[in-house]
Scaffold this active site. Sequence first.
Site, PDB file in Angstrom:
ATOM      1  N   ARG A   1       7.830  10.808   1.216  1.00  0.00           N
ATOM      2  CA  ARG A   1       8.476   9.526   0.900  1.00  0.00           C
ATOM      3  C   ARG A   1       7.483   8.567   0.277  1.00  0.00           C
ATOM      4  O   ARG A   1       6.310   8.556   0.675  1.00  0.00           O
ATOM      5  CB  ARG A   1       9.027   8.867   2.166  1.00  0.00           C
ATOM      6  CG  ARG A   1      10.135   9.621   2.813  1.00  0.00           C
ATOM      7  CD  ARG A   1      11.422   9.494   2.032  1.00  0.00           C
ATOM      8  NE  ARG A   1      12.355  10.498   2.528  1.00  0.00           N
ATOM      9  CZ  ARG A   1      13.443  10.872   1.880  1.00  0.00           C
ATOM     10  NH1 ARG A   1      13.739  10.360   0.710  1.00  0.00           N
ATOM     11  NH2 ARG A   1      14.232  11.775   2.407  1.00  0.00           N
TER      12      ARG A   1
ATOM     13  N   THR B   1      -3.223   4.000  -1.997  1.00  0.00           N
ATOM     14  CA  THR B   1      -3.102   2.606  -2.435  1.00  0.00           C
ATOM     15  C   THR B   1      -1.662   2.402  -2.908  1.00  0.00           C
ATOM     16  O   THR B   1      -0.859   3.333  -2.845  1.00  0.00           O
ATOM     17  CB  THR B   1      -4.083   2.306  -3.594  1.00  0.00           C
ATOM     18  OG1 THR B   1      -3.775   3.211  -4.666  1.00  0.00           O
ATOM     19  CG2 THR B   1      -5.525   2.481  -3.176  1.00  0.00           C
TER      20      THR B   1
ATOM     21  N   SER C   1      -6.507  17.373  -3.887  1.00  0.00           N
ATOM     22  CA  SER C   1      -7.351  16.185  -3.729  1.00  0.00           C
ATOM     23  C   SER C   1      -7.008  15.461  -2.438  1.00  0.00           C
ATOM     24  O   SER C   1      -5.833  15.285  -2.117  1.00  0.00           O
ATOM     25  CB  SER C   1      -7.100  15.192  -4.886  1.00  0.00           C
ATOM     26  OG  SER C   1      -7.201  15.823  -6.143  1.00  0.00           O
TER      27      SER C   1
ATOM     28  N   GLU D   1      -6.605  23.753   1.052  1.00  0.00           N
ATOM     29  CA  GLU D   1      -6.303  22.458   1.694  1.00  0.00           C
ATOM     30  C   GLU D   1      -6.575  22.498   3.194  1.00  0.00           C
ATOM     31  O   GLU D   1      -6.958  21.503   3.789  1.00  0.00           O
ATOM     32  CB  GLU D   1      -4.828  22.103   1.469  1.00  0.00           C
ATOM     33  CG  GLU D   1      -4.516  21.752   0.027  1.00  0.00           C
ATOM     34  CD  GLU D   1      -3.080  21.310  -0.166  1.00  0.00           C
ATOM     35  OE1 GLU D   1      -2.172  21.929   0.437  1.00  0.00           O
ATOM     36  OE2 GLU D   1      -2.860  20.338  -0.916  1.00  0.00           O
TER      37      GLU D   1
ATOM     38  N   ARG E   1      14.616   1.432   1.564  1.00  0.00           N
ATOM     39  CA  ARG E   1      13.237   1.917   1.779  1.00  0.00           C
ATOM     40  C   ARG E   1      12.467   0.901   2.642  1.00  0.00           C
ATOM     41  O   ARG E   1      11.682   1.258   3.509  1.00  0.00           O
ATOM     42  CB  ARG E   1      12.549   2.076   0.409  1.00  0.00           C
ATOM     43  CG  ARG E   1      11.151   2.664   0.484  1.00  0.00           C
ATOM     44  CD  ARG E   1      10.483   2.699  -0.882  1.00  0.00           C
ATOM     45  NE  ARG E   1      11.281   3.401  -1.868  1.00  0.00           N
ATOM     46  CZ  ARG E   1      11.329   4.725  -2.004  1.00  0.00           C
ATOM     47  NH1 ARG E   1      10.605   5.475  -1.211  1.00  0.00           N
ATOM     48  NH2 ARG E   1      12.076   5.279  -2.915  1.00  0.00           N
TER      49      ARG E   1
ATOM     50  N   ASN F   1      -4.224  10.716   2.090  1.00  0.00           N
ATOM     51  CA  ASN F   1      -3.220  11.692   1.629  1.00  0.00           C
ATOM     52  C   ASN F   1      -3.914  12.929   1.076  1.00  0.00           C
ATOM     53  O   ASN F   1      -5.048  12.858   0.601  1.00  0.00           O
ATOM     54  CB  ASN F   1      -2.368  11.058   0.522  1.00  0.00           C
ATOM     55  CG  ASN F   1      -1.251  11.972   0.051  1.00  0.00           C
ATOM     56  OD1 ASN F   1      -0.629  12.686   0.844  1.00  0.00           O
ATOM     57  ND2 ASN F   1      -0.989  11.977  -1.246  1.00  0.00           N
TER      58      ASN F   1
ATOM     59  N   ASP G   1      -0.225   8.324  -5.732  1.00  0.00           N
ATOM     60  CA  ASP G   1      -1.219   9.381  -5.984  1.00  0.00           C
ATOM     61  C   ASP G   1      -2.390   8.904  -6.837  1.00  0.00           C
ATOM     62  O   ASP G   1      -2.884   9.618  -7.710  1.00  0.00           O
ATOM     63  CB  ASP G   1      -0.548  10.592  -6.676  1.00  0.00           C
ATOM     64  CG  ASP G   1       0.525  11.222  -5.804  1.00  0.00           C
ATOM     65  OD1 ASP G   1       0.422  11.134  -4.577  1.00  0.00           O
ATOM     66  OD2 ASP G   1       1.473  11.811  -6.369  1.00  0.00           O
TER      67      ASP G   1
ATOM     68  N   HIS H   1      -3.046  15.688  -1.879  1.00  0.00           N
ATOM     69  CA  HIS H   1      -2.102  15.906  -2.980  1.00  0.00           C
ATOM     70  C   HIS H   1      -2.487  17.192  -3.705  1.00  0.00           C
ATOM     71  O   HIS H   1      -3.664  17.377  -4.071  1.00  0.00           O
ATOM     72  CB  HIS H   1      -2.124  14.725  -3.946  1.00  0.00           C
ATOM     73  CG  HIS H   1      -1.159  14.906  -5.082  1.00  0.00           C
ATOM     74  ND1 HIS H   1       0.201  14.749  -4.920  1.00  0.00           N
ATOM     75  CD2 HIS H   1      -1.360  15.266  -6.367  1.00  0.00           C
ATOM     76  CE1 HIS H   1       0.794  15.012  -6.075  1.00  0.00           C
ATOM     77  NE2 HIS H   1      -0.126  15.322  -6.972  1.00  0.00           N
TER      78      HIS H   1
HETATM   79  C1  GAR Z   1       0.690  20.467   0.855  1.00  0.00           C
HETATM   80  O1  GAR Z   1       0.400  21.397  -0.148  1.00  0.00           O
HETATM   81  C2  GAR Z   1       0.339  19.074   0.378  1.00  0.00           C
HETATM   82  O2  GAR Z   1      -0.719  19.033  -0.517  1.00  0.00           O
HETATM   83  C3  GAR Z   1       1.614  18.652  -0.289  1.00  0.00           C
HETATM   84  O3  GAR Z   1       2.637  19.166   0.487  1.00  0.00           O
HETATM   85  C4  GAR Z   1       2.203  20.391   1.079  1.00  0.00           C
HETATM   86  C5  GAR Z   1       2.583  20.319   2.549  1.00  0.00           C
HETATM   87  O4  GAR Z   1       2.675  21.583   3.102  1.00  0.00           O
HETATM   88  N1  GAR Z   1       1.679  17.235  -0.407  1.00  0.00           N
HETATM   89  C6  GAR Z   1       2.298  16.610  -1.389  1.00  0.00           C
HETATM   90  O5  GAR Z   1       2.879  17.192  -2.285  1.00  0.00           O
HETATM   91  C7  GAR Z   1       2.226  15.107  -1.328  1.00  0.00           C
HETATM   92  N2  GAR Z   1       2.532  14.535  -2.586  1.00  0.00           N
HETATM   93  P1  GAR Z   1       3.117  21.752   4.633  1.00  0.00           P
HETATM   94  O6  GAR Z   1       4.458  21.071   4.814  1.00  0.00           O
HETATM   95  O7  GAR Z   1       3.178  23.219   4.858  1.00  0.00           O
HETATM   96  O8  GAR Z   1       2.057  21.097   5.468  1.00  0.00           O
END
Ligand code: GAR
Length: 232
Positions: A90, A140, A135, A178, A64, A106, A144, A108
């Site tokens: 990641r 940080t 959200s 979102e 990583r 981010n 999340d 989430h």
């Molecule tokens: C979104 O719903 C976002 O909130 C989530 O992935 C999706 C991306 O959709 N993010 C996470 O889960 C981060 N932990 P997309 O690939 O269609 O843009």
Amino acid sequence: MRIAILLSGAGTTMQAIAEAITSARLNIEIVAVCSDNPKAQGIALARDIGLKTEVLDYQRANTREDFCNAFSSCIESYQPDYLILAGFMRILTASFINQFKSKIINIHPSLLPKYKGLNTHRRALESGDSEHGSSVHLVTEVLDDGPIIAQAITPIQANIQFNEEQTQALEQKVKALEKVLYPLCLTWLANKRIAFHSGEVQLDGRKLPKTGMQYDEVSLKKAWEEERLKCN
Ligand code: GAR
């Protein structure tokens, strides 16, 4: 404001940001779309809309740390003001996060601090929650967990039966929110209305509650329309 968008999957969030920048004439430039996944549909989508892309295959890195070091050098070369995580799946190293301290944002798909990690929609339904959402927060070192800028909330019907179809329907509802919430938060950042101070978020110099600004579907649309009018 120069942003690098980081993604791992379908890229519909990236696409919504790109469309909002064009339609509302936001003062934001996507300088690169970067991914850990060569198969990410979002990369093909970004190329189709003429954005510069960078892919560093996570599977080919030894550790990583190696991945994050190479990824950060690549992103740094674009001199972004912010790194915008849009379905980037990641976990980043502490050293990566510190290199871009207070510059990684981010989205989430849960009402944090609830449901950190994966399968958030299923977990909200299984728990019998009356509401769910998404959200936008500062990243940080703790997964999340960073200070929250804003949340979009959608109600969950009482006594809803938990199944795969309901989970997908809830996911689609949250994803639609979102696509308004993230551009709204980005305009605040671009207009330098957001500040982060010792674990707190300020909007226009006023400290926000722990949940950040909260919107339902109607108030979110209204806030975005008002922001669009100011931008145009
Ligand atoms: C979104 O719903 C976002 O909130 C989530 O992935 C999706 C991306 O959709 N993010 C996470 O889960 C981060 N932990 P997309 O690939 O269609 O843009």
